[in-house]
Design a protein around this motif. Structure first.
Motif, PDB file in Angstrom:
ATOM      1  N   ILE A 254       0.832  -1.207   0.000  1.00  0.00           N
ATOM      2  CA  ILE A 254       0.000   0.000   0.000  1.00  0.00           C
ATOM      3  C   ILE A 254       0.872   1.266   0.000  1.00  0.00           C
ATOM      4  O   ILE A 254       0.478   2.303  -0.550  1.00  0.00           O
ATOM      5  N   SER A 255       2.058   1.169   0.589  1.00  0.00           N
ATOM      6  CA  SER A 255       2.931   2.358   0.693  1.00  0.00           C
ATOM      7  C   SER A 255       3.629   2.718  -0.610  1.00  0.00           C
ATOM      8  O   SER A 255       4.151   3.831  -0.744  1.00  0.00           O
ATOM      9  N   THR A 256       3.646   1.801  -1.588  1.00  0.00           N
ATOM     10  CA  THR A 256       4.449   2.047  -2.796  1.00  0.00           C
ATOM     11  C   THR A 256       4.040   3.279  -3.610  1.00  0.00           C
ATOM     12  O   THR A 256       4.918   3.953  -4.162  1.00  0.00           O
ATOM     13  N   PRO A 257       2.746   3.638  -3.726  1.00  0.00           N
ATOM     14  CA  PRO A 257       2.429   4.849  -4.505  1.00  0.00           C
ATOM     15  C   PRO A 257       3.036   6.128  -3.910  1.00  0.00           C
ATOM     16  O   PRO A 257       3.302   7.086  -4.634  1.00  0.00           O
ATOM     17  N   TRP A 258       3.249   6.139  -2.590  1.00  0.00           N
ATOM     18  CA  TRP A 258       3.783   7.341  -1.940  1.00  0.00           C
ATOM     19  C   TRP A 258       5.295   7.274  -1.737  1.00  0.00           C
ATOM     20  O   TRP A 258       5.988   8.270  -1.903  1.00  0.00           O
ATOM     21  N   LEU A 259       5.813   6.091  -1.403  1.00  0.00           N
ATOM     22  CA  LEU A 259       7.235   5.980  -1.073  1.00  0.00           C
ATOM     23  C   LEU A 259       8.070   5.411  -2.213  1.00  0.00           C
ATOM     24  O   LEU A 259       9.286   5.594  -2.234  1.00  0.00           O
ATOM     25  N   GLY A 260       7.420   4.712  -3.143  1.00  0.00           N
ATOM     26  CA  GLY A 260       8.167   4.018  -4.190  1.00  0.00           C
ATOM     27  C   GLY A 260       8.582   2.637  -3.707  1.00  0.00           C
ATOM     28  O   GLY A 260       8.715   2.400  -2.498  1.00  0.00           O
ATOM     29  N   SER A 261       8.818   1.735  -4.635  1.00  0.00           N
ATOM     30  CA  SER A 261       9.125   0.348  -4.272  1.00  0.00           C
ATOM     31  C   SER A 261      10.451   0.214  -3.537  1.00  0.00           C
ATOM     32  O   SER A 261      10.650  -0.718  -2.759  1.00  0.00           O
ATOM     33  N   GLN A 262      11.387   1.172  -3.768  1.00  0.00           N
ATOM     34  CA  GLN A 262      12.699   1.047  -3.147  1.00  0.00           C
ATOM     35  C   GLN A 262      12.683   1.291  -1.648  1.00  0.00           C
ATOM     36  O   GLN A 262      13.614   0.904  -0.936  1.00  0.00           O
ATOM     37  N   TYR A 263      11.620   1.916  -1.143  1.00  0.00           N
ATOM     38  CA  TYR A 263      11.562   2.218   0.290  1.00  0.00           C
ATOM     39  C   TYR A 263      10.520   1.401   1.039  1.00  0.00           C
ATOM     40  O   TYR A 263      10.351   1.579   2.254  1.00  0.00           O
ATOM     41  N   LYS A 264       9.821   0.506   0.347  1.00  0.00           N
ATOM     42  CA  LYS A 264       8.695  -0.177   1.004  1.00  0.00           C
ATOM     43  C   LYS A 264       9.142  -1.087   2.139  1.00  0.00           C
ATOM     44  O   LYS A 264       8.391  -1.308   3.094  1.00  0.00           O
ATOM     45  N   GLN A 265      10.382  -1.607   2.077  1.00  0.00           N
ATOM     46  CA  GLN A 265      10.839  -2.451   3.175  1.00  0.00           C
ATOM     47  C   GLN A 265      11.067  -1.647   4.452  1.00  0.00           C
ATOM     48  O   GLN A 265      11.072  -2.201   5.557  1.00  0.00           O
ATOM     49  N   GLY A 266      11.244  -0.334   4.289  1.00  0.00           N
ATOM     50  CA  GLY A 266      11.360   0.513   5.467  1.00  0.00           C
ATOM     51  C   GLY A 266      10.086   0.522   6.294  1.00  0.00           C
ATOM     52  O   GLY A 266      10.123   0.795   7.504  1.00  0.00           O
ATOM     53  N   ILE A 267       8.940   0.207   5.656  1.00  0.00           N
ATOM     54  CA  ILE A 267       7.666   0.128   6.375  1.00  0.00           C
ATOM     55  C   ILE A 267       7.714  -0.985   7.420  1.00  0.00           C
ATOM     56  O   ILE A 267       7.213  -0.836   8.544  1.00  0.00           O
ATOM     57  N   ALA A 268       8.336  -2.123   7.056  1.00  0.00           N
ATOM     58  CA  ALA A 268       8.464  -3.227   8.007  1.00  0.00           C
ATOM     59  C   ALA A 268       9.273  -2.796   9.221  1.00  0.00           C
ATOM     60  O   ALA A 268       8.912  -3.095  10.368  1.00  0.00           O
ATOM     61  N   LEU A 269      10.361  -2.064   8.969  1.00  0.00           N
ATOM     62  CA  LEU A 269      11.198  -1.569  10.076  1.00  0.00           C
ATOM     63  C   LEU A 269      10.427  -0.576  10.934  1.00  0.00           C
ATOM     64  O   LEU A 269      10.486  -0.629  12.170  1.00  0.00           O
ATOM     65  N   LEU A 270       9.679   0.331  10.288  1.00  0.00           N
ATOM     66  CA  LEU A 270       8.898   1.321  11.025  1.00  0.00           C
ATOM     67  C   LEU A 270       7.832   0.652  11.888  1.00  0.00           C
ATOM     68  O   LEU A 270       7.656   1.011  13.068  1.00  0.00           O
ATOM     69  N   MET A 271       7.125  -0.332  11.329  1.00  0.00           N
ATOM     70  CA  MET A 271       6.113  -1.050  12.096  1.00  0.00           C
ATOM     71  C   MET A 271       6.732  -1.762  13.289  1.00  0.00           C
ATOM     72  O   MET A 271       6.172  -1.759  14.391  1.00  0.00           O
ATOM     73  N   MET A 272       7.895  -2.353  13.071  1.00  0.00           N
ATOM     74  CA  MET A 272       8.577  -3.066  14.151  1.00  0.00           C
ATOM     75  C   MET A 272       8.967  -2.112  15.278  1.00  0.00           C
ATOM     76  O   MET A 272       8.757  -2.409  16.459  1.00  0.00           O
ATOM     77  N   ILE A 273       9.499  -0.949  14.919  1.00  0.00           N
ATOM     78  CA  ILE A 273       9.919   0.029  15.923  1.00  0.00           C
ATOM     79  C   ILE A 273       8.713   0.533  16.724  1.00  0.00           C
ATOM     80  O   ILE A 273       8.766   0.616  17.958  1.00  0.00           O
ATOM     81  N   LEU A 274       7.624   0.855  16.017  1.00  0.00           N
ATOM     82  CA  LEU A 274       6.435   1.376  16.703  1.00  0.00           C
ATOM     83  C   LEU A 274       5.854   0.349  17.677  1.00  0.00           C
ATOM     84  O   LEU A 274       5.483   0.692  18.805  1.00  0.00           O
ATOM     85  N   VAL A 275       5.792  -0.916  17.235  1.00  0.00           N
ATOM     86  CA  VAL A 275       5.252  -1.953  18.112  1.00  0.00           C
ATOM     87  C   VAL A 275       6.166  -2.172  19.321  1.00  0.00           C
ATOM     88  O   VAL A 275       5.689  -2.330  20.452  1.00  0.00           O
ATOM     89  N   LEU A 276       7.480  -2.163  19.096  1.00  0.00           N
ATOM     90  CA  LEU A 276       8.418  -2.358  20.205  1.00  0.00           C
ATOM     91  C   LEU A 276       8.329  -1.227  21.224  1.00  0.00           C
ATOM     92  O   LEU A 276       8.523  -1.448  22.426  1.00  0.00           O
ATOM     93  N   LEU A 277       8.022  -0.013  20.751  1.00  0.00           N
ATOM     94  CA  LEU A 277       7.875   1.116  21.669  1.00  0.00           C
ATOM     95  C   LEU A 277       6.633   0.972  22.535  1.00  0.00           C
ATOM     96  O   LEU A 277       6.622   1.360  23.705  1.00  0.00           O
ATOM     97  N   ILE A 278       5.570   0.392  21.938  1.00  0.00           N
ATOM     98  CA  ILE A 278       4.288   0.282  22.652  1.00  0.00           C
ATOM     99  C   ILE A 278       4.167  -1.061  23.382  1.00  0.00           C
ATOM    100  O   ILE A 278       3.776  -1.111  24.549  1.00  0.00           O
ATOM    101  N   ARG A 279       4.506  -2.140  22.672  1.00  0.00           N
ATOM    102  CA  ARG A 279       4.441  -3.494  23.257  1.00  0.00           C
ATOM    103  C   ARG A 279       5.741  -4.228  22.960  1.00  0.00           C
ATOM    104  O   ARG A 279       5.872  -4.877  21.916  1.00  0.00           O
ATOM    105  N   PRO A 280       6.736  -4.121  23.843  1.00  0.00           N
ATOM    106  CA  PRO A 280       8.060  -4.713  23.586  1.00  0.00           C
ATOM    107  C   PRO A 280       8.034  -6.214  23.320  1.00  0.00           C
ATOM    108  O   PRO A 280       8.925  -6.726  22.662  1.00  0.00           O
TER     109      PRO A 280
END
Length: 288
Positions: A254-280
């Motif tokens: 879903i993120s590819t139209p805004w970020l481009g395909s080269q950055y979509k894996q960064g979404i996985a990292l961002l999701m991981m960081i956010l979850v670790l901050l809230i629920r380690p």
């Protein structure tokens, strides 16, 4: 719903299916063996290349996947015999295990390049037209990937919940020493762990080759979404890893139209960081 968004969600479900299969193997090896295996993505690549090799000599693609899974399991069991069992007997630290797994990943990747070359390759399959469903063009291979992933996940659920080895695996994941004292054959559990991990990881690689080109770094590029799925789903929880994999796959696409395909894996990292901050400990309870 916008047609482009729906198409991206469908693509995300297909990618999520592949991440889910490989993440199951990764979370099991950590939950049972306490091994953060950075070579896991390259075993996925090995499964794809073994499928390619068997398929290009004229074997049916489905039989090729089965034979590739057997080859990947054999490679994982060889690594267990030569590396991981020795490291456990020496009570190696987690840092040592991570460094060894990175070295194993490099060995596998360069071995694949040596044997099959570095260029993109494709299975020997006829071109199949995309199916038109409610105005959307859905590639048949994506539907096959999803169907196979669902069957594999249902098989895993039955194994873990309704068989003796599944119950033994859950016991070892909770406490290895207590399980050994209780009379559980830990070596047998370890064998089954690698058997399941190798089968699921190889199937993930084989199916990834159905929807994209087979290339030496395909598994390495998936290692971040794989670890993100394991952490988000609760370390050692295969069901949590599966749910998180689909979430990550859909979010990336879903993120590819805004970020481009080269950055979509960064979404996985961002999701991981956010979850670790809230629920380690992740979104779901850890261990099997």
């Amino acid at each position: 719903m916008d047609a482009q968004l729906t198409q991206l969600i469908i693509n995300g479900i297909a990618v999520g299916s592949i991440i889910a299969l490989a993440a199951v193997g990764l979370t099991l090896t950590y939950g049972i063996l306490r091994l953060s295996n950075f070579a896991h993505g390259d075993f996925l690549t090995l499964g794809a290349y073994l499928t390619l090799w068997v398929n290009t000599i004229g074997v049916n693609i489905w039989l090729s996947m089965i034979l590739a899974a057997a080859g990947t399991v054999a490679a994982m069991l060889l690594a267990e015999k030569l590396l991981w069992s020795r490291m456990r007997s020496l009570r190696a630290t987690s840092t040592t295990l991570i460094i060894i797994s990175i070295g194993l990943a490099l060995f596998l990747r360069n071995g694949i390049i040596f044997l099959w070359g570095g260029k993109n390759q494709n299975y020997n399959l006829p071109v199949t037209p995309a199916l038109e469903i409610w105005g959307l063009k859905v590639p048949q291979n994506q539907l096959l990937v999803l169907g196979l992933a669902v069957l594999a996940i249902l098989g895993l659920h039955y194994l873990l919940q309704n068989t003796k080895i599944g119950k033994a695996m859950r016991a070892v994941a909770d406490d290895l020493d207590l399980a050994r004292v209780s009379g559980i054959n830990v070596d047998r559990v370890i064998f089954w762990t690698w058997l399941i991990a190798g089968t699921f990881t190889s199937l993930g690689g084989s199916m990834y080759g159905l929807i994209t080109a087979v290339r030496p770094n395909m598994g390495w590029f998936l290692i971040l979404p794989l670890f993100a799925s394991v952490i988000l789903g609760g370390i050692g929880n295969p069901y949590g890893a599966i749910a998180a994999a689909f979430m990550i796959g859909i979010a990336q696409e879903i993120s590819t139209p805004w970020l481009g395909s080269q950055y979509k894996q960064g979404i996985a990292l961002l999701m991981m960081i956010l979850v670790l901050l809230i629920r380690p400990k992740g979104l779901f309870k850890g261990t099997i």
